[in-house]
Design an enzyme around this catalytic site. Structure first.
Site, PDB file in Angstrom:
ATOM      1  N   LYS A  76       0.063   4.265  -0.189  1.00 41.33           N
ATOM      2  CA  LYS A  76      -0.566   5.433   0.460  1.00 41.33           C
ATOM      3  C   LYS A  76      -0.409   6.669  -0.451  1.00 41.33           C
ATOM      4  O   LYS A  76      -0.468   6.512  -1.664  1.00 41.33           O
ATOM      5  CB  LYS A  76       0.018   5.636   1.864  1.00 41.33           C
ATOM      6  CG  LYS A  76      -0.056   4.337   2.690  1.00 41.33           C
ATOM      7  CD  LYS A  76       0.235   4.511   4.145  1.00 41.33           C
ATOM      8  CE  LYS A  76       0.108   3.163   4.857  1.00 41.33           C
ATOM      9  NZ  LYS A  76       0.282   3.259   6.300  1.00 41.33           N
ATOM     10  N   HIS A 107      -9.291   1.500   5.481  1.00 46.89           N
ATOM     11  CA  HIS A 107      -7.983   1.664   6.136  1.00 46.89           C
ATOM     12  C   HIS A 107      -8.132   2.640   7.305  1.00 46.89           C
ATOM     13  O   HIS A 107      -8.885   3.609   7.223  1.00 46.89           O
ATOM     14  CB  HIS A 107      -6.955   2.183   5.129  1.00 46.89           C
ATOM     15  CG  HIS A 107      -5.554   2.093   5.641  1.00 46.89           C
ATOM     16  ND1 HIS A 107      -5.057   2.979   6.562  1.00 46.89           N
ATOM     17  CD2 HIS A 107      -4.565   1.204   5.393  1.00 46.89           C
ATOM     18  CE1 HIS A 107      -3.817   2.634   6.857  1.00 46.89           C
ATOM     19  NE2 HIS A 107      -3.484   1.563   6.156  1.00 46.89           N
ATOM     20  N   SER A 117       3.948  -2.191  10.282  1.00 45.47           N
ATOM     21  CA  SER A 117       5.402  -2.309  10.468  1.00 45.47           C
ATOM     22  C   SER A 117       5.967  -3.670  10.059  1.00 45.47           C
ATOM     23  O   SER A 117       6.891  -4.164  10.692  1.00 45.47           O
ATOM     24  CB  SER A 117       5.785  -1.978  11.919  1.00 45.47           C
ATOM     25  OG  SER A 117       5.472  -0.622  12.206  1.00 45.47           O
ATOM     26  N   GLU A 150      -6.359   4.948   8.302  1.00 46.97           N
ATOM     27  CA  GLU A 150      -6.071   6.352   7.969  1.00 46.97           C
ATOM     28  C   GLU A 150      -7.278   7.020   7.337  1.00 46.97           C
ATOM     29  O   GLU A 150      -7.517   8.215   7.538  1.00 46.97           O
ATOM     30  CB  GLU A 150      -4.829   6.423   7.063  1.00 46.97           C
ATOM     31  CG  GLU A 150      -3.569   6.104   7.859  1.00 46.97           C
ATOM     32  CD  GLU A 150      -2.423   5.503   7.067  1.00 46.97           C
ATOM     33  OE1 GLU A 150      -2.471   5.501   5.823  1.00 46.97           O
ATOM     34  OE2 GLU A 150      -1.473   5.020   7.718  1.00 46.97           O
ATOM     35  N   GLY A 178       3.319   2.234  10.822  1.00 44.73           N
ATOM     36  CA  GLY A 178       4.349   3.269  10.656  1.00 44.73           C
ATOM     37  C   GLY A 178       5.148   3.558  11.907  1.00 44.73           C
ATOM     38  O   GLY A 178       5.859   4.572  11.970  1.00 44.73           O
ATOM     39  N   GLU A 225      -4.929  -4.592  10.931  1.00 43.81           N
ATOM     40  CA  GLU A 225      -3.851  -3.628  11.098  1.00 43.81           C
ATOM     41  C   GLU A 225      -4.055  -2.869  12.408  1.00 43.81           C
ATOM     42  O   GLU A 225      -4.836  -1.902  12.445  1.00 43.81           O
ATOM     43  CB  GLU A 225      -3.840  -2.626   9.942  1.00 43.81           C
ATOM     44  CG  GLU A 225      -3.633  -3.250   8.585  1.00 43.81           C
ATOM     45  CD  GLU A 225      -3.064  -2.254   7.581  1.00 43.81           C
ATOM     46  OE1 GLU A 225      -2.004  -2.531   7.033  1.00 43.81           O
ATOM     47  OE2 GLU A 225      -3.673  -1.196   7.372  1.00 43.81           O
ATOM     48  N   ASN A 257       0.872  -1.175   0.000  1.00 41.34           N
ATOM     49  CA  ASN A 257       0.000   0.000   0.000  1.00 41.34           C
ATOM     50  C   ASN A 257       0.911   1.229   0.000  1.00 41.34           C
ATOM     51  O   ASN A 257       1.539   1.531   1.005  1.00 41.34           O
ATOM     52  CB  ASN A 257      -0.879  -0.034   1.261  1.00 41.34           C
ATOM     53  CG  ASN A 257      -1.685   1.235   1.450  1.00 41.34           C
ATOM     54  OD1 ASN A 257      -1.748   2.090   0.562  1.00 41.34           O
ATOM     55  ND2 ASN A 257      -2.298   1.372   2.618  1.00 41.34           N
TER      56      ASN A 257
END
Ligand code: 13P
Length: 252
Positions: free
Chosen positions: A12, A93, A209, A95, A170, A164, A10
């Site tokens: 992003k 997701h 990660s 985010e 991250g 996730e 991904n």
């Protein structure tokens, strides 16, 4: 027969045409590493070019609108993604849930629109650190699955779930292999509640990660069917480290 591990990158909001060389290199290597299934989700602007440059790997998008078309400035629909060459779309997701206030109902509507357009979907779920600390990780994820998974006829054949944990994205932090296994078993139980027998075959990816040096142990955890990779998918070199780990596990 066991499914191959599915490794999805991904990108992003990263990637210009200069990065197509990375996609090409990933594609060339994937030709050799047939024991793993590989896909990339570049930004919308690169979907068509990535599909043209990388003929073997899967190419998908990171979001879609729930409507087929219409007056939604700046949005992209599932049929448009299909037309651009996408084969799948990531929905829900964390985010997008955080930055755009997407609810489980929004995610489900997007997933159903994707299926209707003939795309596969990767539905993302995961708890925050506060929720894990409060002992709520499994119940939060179960509720997200209940609310976000598409229920159309045959949906289970086209759906992948990505677990996730928000606090692992991250950050360089990951859950223990035991925690990943426990969560994935809990997700599997929910999937069979929701989809019946078909839920036993839905792939469950781990994301957060994943790097070349931890991929082998995370991918070997119970009920892990692959990985959704952010930062480490941005260069062919690091992404291939993860794909090689998956291909080696696939040999067994
Ligand atoms: P990182 O691999 O950069 O932690 O991102 C994970 C992710 O959010 C993939 O969708």
């Amino acid at each position: 027969m066991a499914q191959r591990l599915y490794i999805v990158g991904n990108w992003k909001m990263q990637g210009t045409r200069a990065m197509l060389s990375e996609a090409r290199a990933i594609d060339r290597a994937a030709e050799r590493l047939i024991k793993a299934e590989v896909a990339l989700a570049p930004p919308f602007t690169l979907i068509h070019a990535t599909r043209k440059e990388a003929g073997l790997i899967g190419v998908g998008a990171q979001d879609c609108h729930a409507a087929e078309g219409g007056a939604h400035t700046g949005d992209i629909s599932a049929p448009m993604l299909k037309d651009a060459g996408a084969g799948f779309v990531i929905v829900g997701h964390s985010e997008r849930r955080a930055d755009h206030g997407e609810t489980d109902a929004d995610v489900k509507a997007k997933a159903e629109a994707a299926l209707a357009a003939g795309l596969a979907v990767i539905v993302c779920v995961g708890e925050t650190e506060a929720q894990r600390d409060a002992g709520e990780a499994e119940s939060v994820v179960a509720a997200q699955l209940d609310g976000s998974l598409p229920r159309a006829e045959g949906a289970a054949d086209k759906v992948t779930v990505a677990y996730e944990p928000v606090w692992a994205i991250g950050t360089g932090r990951t859950p223990t292999v035991e925690d990943v296994g426990q969560m994935h078993r809990s997700i599997r139980a929910r999937l069979t509640d929701i989809y019946g027998e078909a839920g036993a075959h839905v792939r469950i990816l781990y994301g957060g990660s994943v790097k070349p040096d931890n991929a082998a142990e995370l991918l070997a955890a119970d009920e892990v069917g692959g990985a959704l990779v952010g930062g480490a998918s941005l260069t062919a070199e690091s992404f291939l480290g993860i794909i090689v780990a998956a291909a080696e596990l696939g040999e067994g």
